[in-house]
Motif scaffolding. Structure first.
Motif, PDB file in Angstrom:
ATOM      1  N   GLN A  55       0.804  -1.215   0.000  1.00 25.36           N
ATOM      2  CA  GLN A  55       0.000   0.000   0.000  1.00 25.36           C
ATOM      3  C   GLN A  55       0.842   1.273   0.000  1.00 25.36           C
ATOM      4  O   GLN A  55       0.361   2.337  -0.378  1.00 25.36           O
ATOM      5  N   ALA A  56       2.078   1.166   0.436  1.00 21.01           N
ATOM      6  CA  ALA A  56       2.895   2.361   0.661  1.00 21.01           C
ATOM      7  C   ALA A  56       3.336   3.020  -0.644  1.00 21.01           C
ATOM      8  O   ALA A  56       3.767   2.346  -1.588  1.00 21.01           O
ATOM      9  N   ARG A  57       3.261   4.339  -0.662  1.00 28.73           N
ATOM     10  CA  ARG A  57       3.788   5.123  -1.774  1.00 28.73           C
ATOM     11  C   ARG A  57       5.303   5.244  -1.654  1.00 28.73           C
ATOM     12  O   ARG A  57       6.007   5.332  -2.667  1.00 28.73           O
ATOM     13  N   ARG A  58       5.801   5.275  -0.421  1.00 27.54           N
ATOM     14  CA  ARG A  58       7.224   5.426  -0.136  1.00 27.54           C
ATOM     15  C   ARG A  58       7.583   4.631   1.113  1.00 27.54           C
ATOM     16  O   ARG A  58       6.687   4.257   1.888  1.00 27.54           O
ATOM     17  N   VAL A  59       8.886   4.397   1.325  1.00 26.08           N
ATOM     18  CA  VAL A  59       9.354   3.692   2.520  1.00 26.08           C
ATOM     19  C   VAL A  59      10.441   4.538   3.179  1.00 26.08           C
ATOM     20  O   VAL A  59      11.371   4.998   2.510  1.00 26.08           O
ATOM     21  N   VAL A  60      10.311   4.736   4.491  1.00 25.01           N
ATOM     22  CA  VAL A  60      11.235   5.573   5.250  1.00 25.01           C
ATOM     23  C   VAL A  60      11.960   4.707   6.278  1.00 25.01           C
ATOM     24  O   VAL A  60      11.332   3.897   6.976  1.00 25.01           O
ATOM     25  N   PHE A  61      13.282   4.884   6.369  1.00 26.72           N
ATOM     26  CA  PHE A  61      14.117   4.112   7.284  1.00 26.72           C
ATOM     27  C   PHE A  61      14.821   5.055   8.262  1.00 26.72           C
ATOM     28  O   PHE A  61      14.743   6.274   8.119  1.00 26.72           O
ATOM     29  N   GLU A  62      15.526   4.462   9.220  1.00 26.52           N
ATOM     30  CA  GLU A  62      16.347   5.290  10.102  1.00 26.52           C
ATOM     31  C   GLU A  62      17.399   6.047   9.285  1.00 26.52           C
ATOM     32  O   GLU A  62      17.608   7.240   9.478  1.00 26.52           O
ATOM     33  N   LEU A  63      18.059   5.320   8.398  1.00 25.49           N
ATOM     34  CA  LEU A  63      19.092   5.911   7.544  1.00 25.49           C
ATOM     35  C   LEU A  63      18.678   5.832   6.083  1.00 25.49           C
ATOM     36  O   LEU A  63      18.024   4.873   5.668  1.00 25.49           O
TER      37      LEU A  63
END
Length: 311
Positions: A77-85
């Motif tokens: 479902q995600a448009r983008r993925v965000v990580f710690e780094l």
């Protein structure tokens, strides 16, 4: 069993930082073994904008895949993925050099001078039993030696940073053409490790050596709790130990970083942003200091996602 979050909080940082560009591809899980159900929360804004918060374990095994359907559905479902780094920093060849530069001594002292005679003897015994040249360690800071002992023990159990949840979704995002981003920089994470007091560094090394002598029971317990998505156990038996014994370090590693992350996460919940998947160390999602409760306090609807949900 006493769970020590001092080295877990720090080892998770080093596990994420030391992956490098050569990545392994996860294999299918062991037959008959249920998929892991890592902690997953859905944060909803009033206009329908959604943020999924997924608790990572930065070193995993091949049989930790595939994941529970709910986790894969959140990614889909995600448009983008965000990580710690940012993924590009984790995979940069320059990262190892940055780590070594920070860990190399510049104070004219040796590792032995920073340890008690008993701790130095314990490290010598460990190095001898594991084929390590202790002379190669003497020019490094205590925190770096302690974390390498922890990572060596994790590797002996089949835990691999290249199989960590962050790495898995960095690969998946690249395959799917989804943009990625980071909440902080590698330099900031390295500074956290290098800024530990000598007392904290000694304790981390002591805990790593103790766990090795005890058969790595703590490592297995932590991994099992992550697989089960056991938030209560992860918080009450593990995270609270670090908070009570090392409040300053807990604040630096967890609370202050969470406080810096929340405004950035809030930006992804503004109108028109669509759905975002955020993959961060599990510790950052737990308790009153975690980003889950901090976002709830901002008025967002926050709910735990059922492990088998596929929407």
């Amino acid at each position: 069993m006493k769970m020590r979050w001092l080295r877990w909080g720090c080892a998770s940082l080093l596990g994420l930082l030391l992956v490098g560009a050569a990545l392994s591809v996860p294999q299918a899980g062991a037959a008959g073994q249920a998929p892991p159900t890592p902690l997953l929360w859905k944060v909803s804004a009033r206009d329908g904008t959604t943020l999924y918060l997924l608790g990572s374990f930065h070193l995993l095994k091949p049989d930790d895949y595939p994941l529970a359907p709910a986790v894969d559905a959140a990614f889909s479902q995600a448009r983008r993925v965000v990580f710690e780094l940012p993924a590009e920093q984790v995979q940069s060849p320059a990262l190892a050099a940055q780590m070594l530069q920070a860990a190399t001594r510049t104070d004219g002292r040796s590792l032995r001078e920073d340890l008690s005679p008993a701790q130095w003897a314990a490290l010598q015994d460990y190095a001898s039993a594991h084929g390590m040249a202790i002379e190669a360690l003497t020019n490094f800071e205590v925190w770096f030696v302690g974390l390498n002992v922890s990572l060596s023990e994790m590797a002996a159990q089949g835990l691999d940073p290249s199989l960590g949840l962050d790495q898995h979704f960095m690969r998946e995002a690249a395959r799917a053409g989804k943009p990625t981003a980071g909440l902080e920089t590698a330099a900031e994470q390295i500074a956290l490790l290098d800024g530990m007091s000598l007392e904290e560094q000694r304790q981390m090394l002591a805990e790593a050596l103790d766990d090795a002598r005890e058969g790595n029971q703590q490592t297995r317990a932590l991994h099992d709790a992550w697989r089960a998505g056991d938030a209560k156990r992860l918080w009450s038996e593990m995270a609270l130990d670090m908070k009570r014994q090392y409040p300053a370090l807990y604040r630096n590693i967890n609370v202050e970083r969470n406080d810096r992350w929340v405004p950035k996460l809030d930006a992804y919940l503004q109108p028109g942003q669509g759905t975002t998947l955020v993959v961060v160390g599990t510790l950052h999602l737990l308790g009153e200091d975690g980003v889950v409760e901090k976002l709830r306090a901002r008025g967002y609807r926050v709910e735990r996602v059922a492990a088998q949900s596929t929407w």
